[in-house]
Design a protein around this motif. Structure first.
Motif, PDB file in Angstrom:
ATOM      1  N   ALA A   1      -0.796  15.720  -6.468  1.00  0.00           N
ATOM      2  CA  ALA A   1      -0.890  16.902  -5.606  1.00  0.00           C
ATOM      3  C   ALA A   1      -1.354  18.117  -6.402  1.00  0.00           C
ATOM      4  CB  ALA A   1       0.455  17.187  -4.942  1.00  0.00           C
ATOM      5  N   ASN A   2      -0.782  18.313  -7.594  1.00  0.00           N
ATOM      6  CA  ASN A   2      -1.182  19.456  -8.427  1.00  0.00           C
ATOM      7  C   ASN A   2      -2.664  19.388  -8.775  1.00  0.00           C
ATOM      8  OD1 ASN A   2       1.389  20.485  -8.406  1.00  0.00           O
ATOM      9  ND2 ASN A   2       1.854  19.998 -10.527  1.00  0.00           N
ATOM     10  N   GLN A   3      -3.149  18.200  -9.134  1.00  0.00           N
ATOM     11  CA  GLN A   3      -4.550  18.059  -9.510  1.00  0.00           C
ATOM     12  C   GLN A   3      -5.472  18.321  -8.320  1.00  0.00           C
ATOM     13  OE1 GLN A   3      -5.503  17.798 -12.802  1.00  0.00           O
ATOM     14  NE2 GLN A   3      -7.360  18.497 -11.784  1.00  0.00           N
ATOM     15  N   LYS A   4      -5.095  17.821  -7.145  1.00  0.00           N
ATOM     16  CA  LYS A   4      -5.904  18.072  -5.946  1.00  0.00           C
ATOM     17  C   LYS A   4      -5.958  19.569  -5.635  1.00  0.00           C
ATOM     18  CE  LYS A   4      -5.325  13.689  -3.511  1.00  0.00           C
ATOM     19  NZ  LYS A   4      -4.720  13.027  -2.318  1.00  0.00           N
ATOM     20  N   LEU A   5      -4.836  20.245  -5.771  1.00  0.00           N
ATOM     21  CA  LEU A   5      -4.811  21.687  -5.528  1.00  0.00           C
ATOM     22  C   LEU A   5      -5.680  22.429  -6.535  1.00  0.00           C
ATOM     23  CD1 LEU A   5      -1.034  21.978  -4.693  1.00  0.00           C
ATOM     24  CD2 LEU A   5      -2.896  22.698  -3.166  1.00  0.00           C
ATOM     25  N   LEU A   6      -5.542  22.096  -7.808  1.00  0.00           N
ATOM     26  CA  LEU A   6      -6.343  22.749  -8.846  1.00  0.00           C
ATOM     27  C   LEU A   6      -7.836  22.477  -8.635  1.00  0.00           C
ATOM     28  CD1 LEU A   6      -4.055  22.001 -11.915  1.00  0.00           C
ATOM     29  CD2 LEU A   6      -4.524  24.263 -10.933  1.00  0.00           C
ATOM     30  N   ASP A   7      -8.177  21.241  -8.242  1.00  0.00           N
ATOM     31  CA  ASP A   7      -9.579  20.893  -7.979  1.00  0.00           C
ATOM     32  C   ASP A   7     -10.133  21.673  -6.790  1.00  0.00           C
ATOM     33  OD1 ASP A   7      -9.497  19.127 -10.101  1.00  0.00           O
ATOM     34  OD2 ASP A   7      -9.306  17.328  -8.836  1.00  0.00           O
ATOM     35  N   SER A   8      -9.250  22.086  -5.881  1.00  0.00           N
ATOM     36  CA  SER A   8      -9.649  22.856  -4.706  1.00  0.00           C
ATOM     37  C   SER A   8      -9.554  24.361  -4.956  1.00  0.00           C
ATOM     38  CB  SER A   8      -8.758  22.490  -3.509  1.00  0.00           C
ATOM     39  OG  SER A   8      -8.871  21.134  -3.213  1.00  0.00           O
ATOM     40  N   GLN A   9      -9.446  24.743  -6.215  1.00  0.00           N
ATOM     41  CA  GLN A   9      -9.410  26.152  -6.618  1.00  0.00           C
ATOM     42  C   GLN A   9      -8.121  26.869  -6.217  1.00  0.00           C
ATOM     43  OE1 GLN A   9     -11.993  27.010  -8.697  1.00  0.00           O
ATOM     44  NE2 GLN A   9     -12.430  24.860  -8.338  1.00  0.00           N
ATOM     45  N   TRP A  10      -7.036  26.135  -6.030  1.00  0.00           N
ATOM     46  CA  TRP A  10      -5.728  26.746  -5.827  1.00  0.00           C
ATOM     47  C   TRP A  10      -5.040  26.856  -7.174  1.00  0.00           C
ATOM     48  CZ3 TRP A  10      -3.530  28.802  -1.501  1.00  0.00           C
ATOM     49  CH2 TRP A  10      -4.184  28.558  -0.286  1.00  0.00           C
ATOM     50  N   ARG A  11      -4.257  27.897  -7.351  1.00  0.00           N
ATOM     51  CA  ARG A  11      -3.446  28.050  -8.556  1.00  0.00           C
ATOM     52  C   ARG A  11      -2.063  27.498  -8.245  1.00  0.00           C
ATOM     53  NH1 ARG A  11      -3.035  33.352 -10.684  1.00  0.00           N
ATOM     54  NH2 ARG A  11      -2.610  34.098  -8.602  1.00  0.00           N
ATOM     55  N   VAL A  12      -1.461  26.824  -9.219  1.00  0.00           N
ATOM     56  CA  VAL A  12      -0.216  26.084  -8.966  1.00  0.00           C
ATOM     57  C   VAL A  12       0.878  26.513  -9.938  1.00  0.00           C
ATOM     58  CG1 VAL A  12       0.848  23.800  -8.872  1.00  0.00           C
ATOM     59  CG2 VAL A  12      -1.546  24.084  -8.170  1.00  0.00           C
ATOM     60  N   ALA A  13       2.009  26.913  -9.364  1.00  0.00           N
ATOM     61  CA  ALA A  13       3.193  27.226 -10.173  1.00  0.00           C
ATOM     62  C   ALA A  13       4.304  26.261  -9.779  1.00  0.00           C
ATOM     63  CB  ALA A  13       3.653  28.660  -9.945  1.00  0.00           C
ATOM     64  N   THR A  14       5.073  25.850 -10.769  1.00  0.00           N
ATOM     65  CA  THR A  14       6.261  25.037 -10.534  1.00  0.00           C
ATOM     66  C   THR A  14       7.451  25.773 -11.120  1.00  0.00           C
ATOM     67  OG1 THR A  14       4.959  23.000 -10.697  1.00  0.00           O
ATOM     68  CG2 THR A  14       7.350  22.795 -10.916  1.00  0.00           C
ATOM     69  N   VAL A  15       8.428  26.045 -10.275  1.00  0.00           N
ATOM     70  CA  VAL A  15       9.665  26.656 -10.730  1.00  0.00           C
ATOM     71  C   VAL A  15      10.718  25.559 -10.699  1.00  0.00           C
ATOM     72  CG1 VAL A  15      11.417  28.427 -10.321  1.00  0.00           C
ATOM     73  CG2 VAL A  15       9.012  28.905  -9.795  1.00  0.00           C
TER      74      VAL A  15
ATOM     75  N   ASN B   1       3.646  38.449 -12.629  1.00  0.00           N
ATOM     76  CA  ASN B   1       2.537  38.539 -13.590  1.00  0.00           C
ATOM     77  C   ASN B   1       1.547  37.404 -13.384  1.00  0.00           C
ATOM     78  OD1 ASN B   1       3.494  40.897 -14.753  1.00  0.00           O
ATOM     79  ND2 ASN B   1       4.628  39.811 -16.356  1.00  0.00           N
ATOM     80  N   TRP B   2       2.061  36.203 -13.107  1.00  0.00           N
ATOM     81  CA  TRP B   2       1.170  35.058 -12.870  1.00  0.00           C
ATOM     82  C   TRP B   2       0.343  35.276 -11.602  1.00  0.00           C
ATOM     83  CZ3 TRP B   2       1.468  31.314  -8.862  1.00  0.00           C
ATOM     84  CH2 TRP B   2       0.544  30.273  -8.976  1.00  0.00           C
ATOM     85  N   LEU B   3       0.994  35.732 -10.532  1.00  0.00           N
ATOM     86  CA  LEU B   3       0.276  35.945  -9.277  1.00  0.00           C
ATOM     87  C   LEU B   3      -0.835  36.976  -9.442  1.00  0.00           C
ATOM     88  CD1 LEU B   3       3.236  35.839  -6.759  1.00  0.00           C
ATOM     89  CD2 LEU B   3       1.275  34.283  -6.806  1.00  0.00           C
ATOM     90  N   ARG B   4      -0.597  37.972 -10.241  1.00  0.00           N
ATOM     91  CA  ARG B   4      -1.592  39.033 -10.436  1.00  0.00           C
ATOM     92  C   ARG B   4      -2.644  38.672 -11.483  1.00  0.00           C
ATOM     93  NH1 ARG B   4       2.893  43.763  -9.955  1.00  0.00           N
ATOM     94  NH2 ARG B   4       2.969  43.752  -7.678  1.00  0.00           N
ATOM     95  N   SER B   5      -2.461  37.549 -12.140  1.00  0.00           N
ATOM     96  CA  SER B   5      -3.406  37.118 -13.174  1.00  0.00           C
ATOM     97  C   SER B   5      -4.441  36.164 -12.573  1.00  0.00           C
ATOM     98  CB  SER B   5      -2.652  36.403 -14.307  1.00  0.00           C
ATOM     99  OG  SER B   5      -2.286  35.096 -13.912  1.00  0.00           O
ATOM    100  N   GLU B   6      -5.244  35.606 -13.422  1.00  0.00           N
ATOM    101  CA  GLU B   6      -6.232  34.599 -13.021  1.00  0.00           C
ATOM    102  C   GLU B   6      -5.819  33.209 -13.491  1.00  0.00           C
ATOM    103  OE1 GLU B   6      -9.035  35.260 -11.183  1.00  0.00           O
ATOM    104  OE2 GLU B   6      -8.209  37.284 -10.997  1.00  0.00           O
ATOM    105  N   SER B   7      -4.660  33.100 -14.075  1.00  0.00           N
ATOM    106  CA  SER B   7      -4.193  31.830 -14.645  1.00  0.00           C
ATOM    107  C   SER B   7      -4.045  30.762 -13.574  1.00  0.00           C
ATOM    108  CB  SER B   7      -2.859  32.057 -15.355  1.00  0.00           C
ATOM    109  OG  SER B   7      -2.392  30.860 -15.902  1.00  0.00           O
ATOM    110  N   GLY B   8      -4.450  29.546 -13.917  1.00  0.00           N
ATOM    111  CA  GLY B   8      -4.425  28.450 -12.954  1.00  0.00           C
ATOM    112  C   GLY B   8      -3.069  27.801 -12.771  1.00  0.00           C
ATOM    113  N   LYS B   9      -2.333  27.612 -13.859  1.00  0.00           N
ATOM    114  CA  LYS B   9      -1.067  26.888 -13.780  1.00  0.00           C
ATOM    115  C   LYS B   9       0.059  27.670 -14.422  1.00  0.00           C
ATOM    116  CE  LYS B   9      -0.207  22.461 -13.829  1.00  0.00           C
ATOM    117  NZ  LYS B   9      -0.031  21.096 -14.222  1.00  0.00           N
TER     118      LYS B   9
END
Length: 153
Positions: free
Chosen positions: A100-114, A136-144
């Motif tokens: 699921a994480n890889q599919k989201l990242l491939d679709s240009q979604w950023r993924v966080a796991t808490v 900070n993550w939401l306001r950044s461009e970081s993917g994961k």
């Protein structure tokens, strides 16, 4: 060691464990809401049905229980009964998470796991730390992003 309750009682107990609106998930949602973020819940059309979807930021947040997703931390302990069953079940959950994480990242979604251990237990983070990291993550461009409890013994 044999189970101390009858199978039908154990089944009823296990079916009562929630998959949505868990305490850690509600905790993160309240934190994001207080910080001014709007979100959707459990978007069925996205891979893995993320717990929290922030479309404006093209970001999703999964709030994982350490036991159910096999996180190697102080909160995870493989049961001593039906060990192989639990090993397979937890491994399948973790495998689905990766896909699921890889599919989201491939679709240009950023993924966080808490992880649950970041929110509760002896190695939990302070609420302000979790909020700061997520904001900070939401306001950044970081993917994961992965938020876990403190390392250590």
């Amino acid at each position: 060691m044999a189970d101390v309750v009858r199978p039908e009682v154990r089944s009823r107990m296990m079916s009562g464990i929630k998959g949505k609106d868990t305490k850690p998930e509600v905790y993160v949602r309240k934190m994001l809401h207080a910080a001014g973020f709007g979100y959707r819940l459990h978007h069925r059309k996205l891979p893995g049905k993320p717990d929290i979807v922030l479309s404006k930021y093209r970001a999703v947040i999964f709030v994982h229980g350490c036991f159910w997703h096999g996180h190697r931390c102080h909160l995870f302990k493989l049961p001593s009964t039906r060990t192989e069953f639990w090993r397979q079940k937890i491994s399948a959950n973790a495998d689905r998470d990766v896909v699921a994480n890889q599919k989201l990242l491939d679709s240009q979604w950023r993924v966080a796991t808490v992880w649950e251990c970041a929110i509760k237990g002896k190695k939990r983070l302070q609420p302000a730390e979790i909020e700061s990291v997520l904001v900070n993550w939401l306001r950044s461009e970081s993917g994961k992003l992965e938020v876990t409890g403190r390392p250590g013994d």
